[in-house]
Design an enzyme around this catalytic site. Structure first.
Site, PDB file in Angstrom:
ATOM      1  N   SER A  70      49.653  37.670  34.457  1.00  0.00           N
ATOM      2  CA  SER A  70      49.813  37.762  35.895  1.00  0.00           C
ATOM      3  C   SER A  70      50.445  36.652  36.713  1.00  0.00           C
ATOM      4  CB  SER A  70      48.316  37.579  36.242  1.00  0.00           C
ATOM      5  OG  SER A  70      47.995  38.180  37.680  1.00  0.00           O
ATOM      6  N   ASP A 112      49.907  43.733  40.222  1.00  0.00           N
ATOM      7  CA  ASP A 112      48.474  44.070  40.514  1.00  0.00           C
ATOM      8  C   ASP A 112      48.221  43.541  41.777  1.00  0.00           C
ATOM      9  OD1 ASP A 112      48.022  41.570  39.430  1.00  0.00           O
ATOM     10  OD2 ASP A 112      46.535  42.732  38.171  1.00  0.00           O
ATOM     11  N   ASP A 153      52.771  40.149  42.618  1.00  0.00           N
ATOM     12  CA  ASP A 153      52.613  38.890  41.785  1.00  0.00           C
ATOM     13  C   ASP A 153      53.127  39.471  40.503  1.00  0.00           C
ATOM     14  OD1 ASP A 153      50.956  40.578  40.600  1.00  0.00           O
ATOM     15  OD2 ASP A 153      49.415  39.283  40.277  1.00  0.00           O
ATOM     16  N   ARG A 164      30.674  28.243  44.416  1.00  0.00           N
ATOM     17  CA  ARG A 164      30.525  28.954  43.089  1.00  0.00           C
ATOM     18  C   ARG A 164      31.441  28.440  41.922  1.00  0.00           C
ATOM     19  NH1 ARG A 164      35.363  32.072  42.692  1.00  0.00           N
ATOM     20  NH2 ARG A 164      34.329  33.323  40.703  1.00  0.00           N
TER      21      ARG A 164
HETATM   22  P1  NG1 Z   1      37.987  32.640  39.972  1.00  0.00           P
HETATM   23  O1  NG1 Z   1      38.646  31.526  39.155  1.00  0.00           O
HETATM   24  O2  NG1 Z   1      36.751  33.090  39.399  1.00  0.00           O
HETATM   25  O3  NG1 Z   1      37.591  32.005  41.512  1.00  0.00           O
HETATM   26  C1  NG1 Z   1      40.283  33.774  40.534  1.00  0.00           C
HETATM   27  C2  NG1 Z   1      40.173  34.654  41.841  1.00  0.00           C
HETATM   28  C3  NG1 Z   1      39.823  35.913  41.861  1.00  0.00           C
HETATM   29  C4  NG1 Z   1      40.224  36.691  40.640  1.00  0.00           C
HETATM   30  C5  NG1 Z   1      40.255  36.096  39.334  1.00  0.00           C
HETATM   31  C6  NG1 Z   1      41.028  36.942  38.413  1.00  0.00           C
HETATM   32  C7  NG1 Z   1      39.796  33.417  43.950  1.00  0.00           C
HETATM   33  C8  NG1 Z   1      39.170  32.631  44.741  1.00  0.00           C
HETATM   34  N1  NG1 Z   1      39.423  33.786  42.813  1.00  0.00           N
HETATM   35  O4  NG1 Z   1      38.740  33.859  40.170  1.00  0.00           O
HETATM   36  O5  NG1 Z   1      39.679  36.546  43.212  1.00  0.00           O
HETATM   37  O6  NG1 Z   1      41.709  37.310  41.021  1.00  0.00           O
HETATM   38  O7  NG1 Z   1      40.858  34.848  39.466  1.00  0.00           O
HETATM   39  O8  NG1 Z   1      42.404  36.641  38.387  1.00  0.00           O
HETATM   40  O9  NG1 Z   1      41.049  33.781  44.500  1.00  0.00           O
HETATM   41 ZN    ZN Z   2      48.249  40.107  38.474  1.00  0.00          ZN
END
Ligand code: NG1
Ligand code: ZN
Length: 549
Positions: free
Chosen positions: A65, A287, A283, A517
């Protein structure tokens, strides 16, 4: 039946590197490409088993990605075209981390028994393999193929270089029994786009002050080239693609939707010369999609139009079509409560307010497309987006059938009432938008046609609401799993006392909102804060970060 010698033999060619432990996170396995071949090989095996179990076509996509070019990754597309079912994720982890060929074989044998995977089913396993433009992709795709074919009778088809959503779309189409080649994908998108163009109210298409040109940043990835193919088929849109391949620059390096959304600056190749023009950024695997316009100042700051605002645009358009339908008696079964909006806690608070003000039902889920997608499927029309630009629109089968009946009435005589046109538009949207997964290419086309339908410039669109200033921070902690959340990650339940401390801090700020989180993709705890000024949002985020530390 499992042919054990075949698995032992092929897996000995893909030994797991010493000390490597991988996990099937929110977005599949993602690592430095040099350590991934054993993982990808094993995902090939898993995909073949999944195909046997579901008696359906399964997809394997090789991509990392928006991550750097030396990384790669692999994820599985389930029969619906969506993400691998969550109840198989633990097995993916176990398989990927099995220390030796013998251990791997034992895990597979046990799993096949436990899941009662049929080896005498009607269909042999069939897997579609795709990859993005990363140089490591070709060898990794070969590893996946060897994994698939270590299950006797399993067939792997190499679909070549694709965007992630294209591969998901193909899997979905194959399992619906409809035409599923890349050409079919382009044709479905361009046909439904044209259909929407033809349904634009007369007089609307030429709006004052609307710049018709769109300039797209392809992140030097797969999306730019694919968009150019689509563009040729359309020949109505004025689209210029920059950063369209590795000849122009490094994948995701200072370019792409993730960079633009996080840094809020123009990607490489864009500058003050582009001021006022409508721009978009994909990106690395296409996606995700964000829009932006460059401001006239010399260091090229931007007005960002993020996933929340794309969602809002889609919601406004769909709500308008539903209101045309609502005027008819027989829509009663499909009143506006069946339109659902799904966001995460990262959605800008101003977008949530705006959507609620429109009278829409807004649902929050935890971060991660699988949760958003699942919730969206509860509605006749479910629209979901992450602020980062990943999202799509889901239509229920029953609603599509109902729309088809209505639009047939139109073709069989009664000439174009507003309700009938609205039904046709919604049907076209259901074909244009990729219902398997968020898709920047179908997203661009839908945004473009809605802007033309509304007669809106990017500035008018951006004025739907004003984003509240926000700040995101990462905190490195000894053990991120010590932070446990509830209510779609908006409330901390552990460690005790932390939520109370966050509440006390947040209460000091006008329009303050803050949550923390554990990341699902990085070894950090994320802090998000919003307030009425940028300075306040920054201070709130910093104070809460100290509470977490
Ligand atoms: P995490 O690392 O769990 O915050 C990130 C993105 C998600 C999603 C995933 C998968 C933020 C805050 N979080 O997750 O929206 O895209 O990666 O690629 O952007
Ligand atoms: Zn992507």
């Amino acid at each position: 039946e499992l042919q054990k010698s075949l698995i032992l033999e092929s897996s000995s060619r893909f030994l797991i590197p010493q000390g490597v432990k991988v996990s099937y996170g929110t977005a599949g396995f993602r690592e430095d490409a040099s350590i991934l071949s054993s993982t990808v090989y094993r995902v090939g095996i898993l995909a073949a088993l999944r195909s046997l179990k579901t008696q359906s076509v399964i997809g394997v996509m090789i991509t990392a990605s928006h991550n750097k070019v030396s990384d790669n990754g692999v994820k599985i597309a389930d029969p619906s075209g969506g993400m691998l079912s969550q109840d198989w994720e633990p097995f993916a982890d176990e398989l990927a981390n099995a220390a030796s060929p013998q251990q791997l074989l034992q895990l597979i044998t046990e799993f096949v028994e436990k899941e009662r995977i049929p080896f005498d089913g009607v269909r042999p396993a069939e897997i579609l393999l795709g990859r993005d433009t990363r140089p490591s992709g070709e060898a990794l795709l070969e590893a996946a193929r060897q994994g698939v074919t270590s299950i006797v009778g399993a067939v792997a088809s190499d679909m070549g270089i694709l965007t992630t959503p294209q591969l998901h779309w193909m899997v979905r189409a194959r399992n619906k029994g409809i035409k599923a080649s890349e050409q079919d994908y382009f044709e479905q998108l361009s046909n439904s786009f044209r259909c929407l163009m033809d349904l634009i109210p007369t007089g609307q298409s030429k709006c004052d002050g609307m710049n018709d040109k769109l300039v797209v940043d392809g992140a030097n990835g797969v999306g730019g080239a694919k968009l150019q193919i689509l563009h040729k088929l359309l020949n109505v849109l004025d689209i210029e693609v920059r950063n369209s391949s590795q000849d122009e620059g490094v994948l995701n390096d200072g370019v792409g939707a993730d960079y633009v959304q996080k840094e809020k600056v123009a990607p490489r190749g864009f500058g003050s010369k582009d001021a006022g023009i409508r721009c978009a950024s994909l990106d690395g695997d296409a996606d995700r999609l964000v829009y932006f316009s460059v401001l006239p100042e010399s260091n090229a700051p931007i007005d960002l139009v993020d996933g929340d605002k794309i969602l809002s645009l889609f919601a406004v358009f769909i709500r308008e079509q539903l209101s045309f339908l609502n005027e008819k008696e027989d829509i009663k079964n499909f009143d506006k409560s069946r339109l659902g909006i799904i966001q995460t806690a990262y959605a800008n608070g101003a977008s949530t307010n705006y959507l609620k003000h429109l009278g829409l039902e807004v649902n929050l889920t935890p971060t991660g497309v699988k949760y958003l997608h699942e919730k969206a499927a509860d509605f006749d029309i479910g629209i979901y987006f992450e602020a980062n630009g990943h999202g799509t629109i889901l239509f229920s089968e029953t609603f599509i059938e109902w729309l088809e009946v209505r639009s047939n009435k139109l073709s069989s005589g009664s000439k174009g009432s507003e309700a009938e046109k609205a039904a046709l538009r919604l049907l076209a949207v259901s074909k244009l938008i990729n219902q398997a997964v968020g898709d920047a290419l179908s997203g661009v086309l839908l945004v473009e046609v809605i802007l033309k339908h509304m007669g809106w410039s990017i500035h008018r669109w951006n004025e739907l609401y004003h984003d509240l200033p926000s700040r995101q921070l990462k905190v490195k902690v000894a053990d991120r799993t010590s932070v446990v959340t509830a209510n779609a990650e908006t409330v901390v339940v552990r460690p005790p006392g932390l939520q109370e401390a966050i509440n006390a801090e947040t209460a000091k700020y006008t329009q303050g909102r803050c949550f923390v989180r554990p990341s699902g993709t990085e070894d950090v705890v994320r802090v998000y804060a919003e307030a009425s000024t940028q300075e306040a949002a920054d201070t709130l985020a910093n104070c809460v970060a100290k509470l977490v530390d």
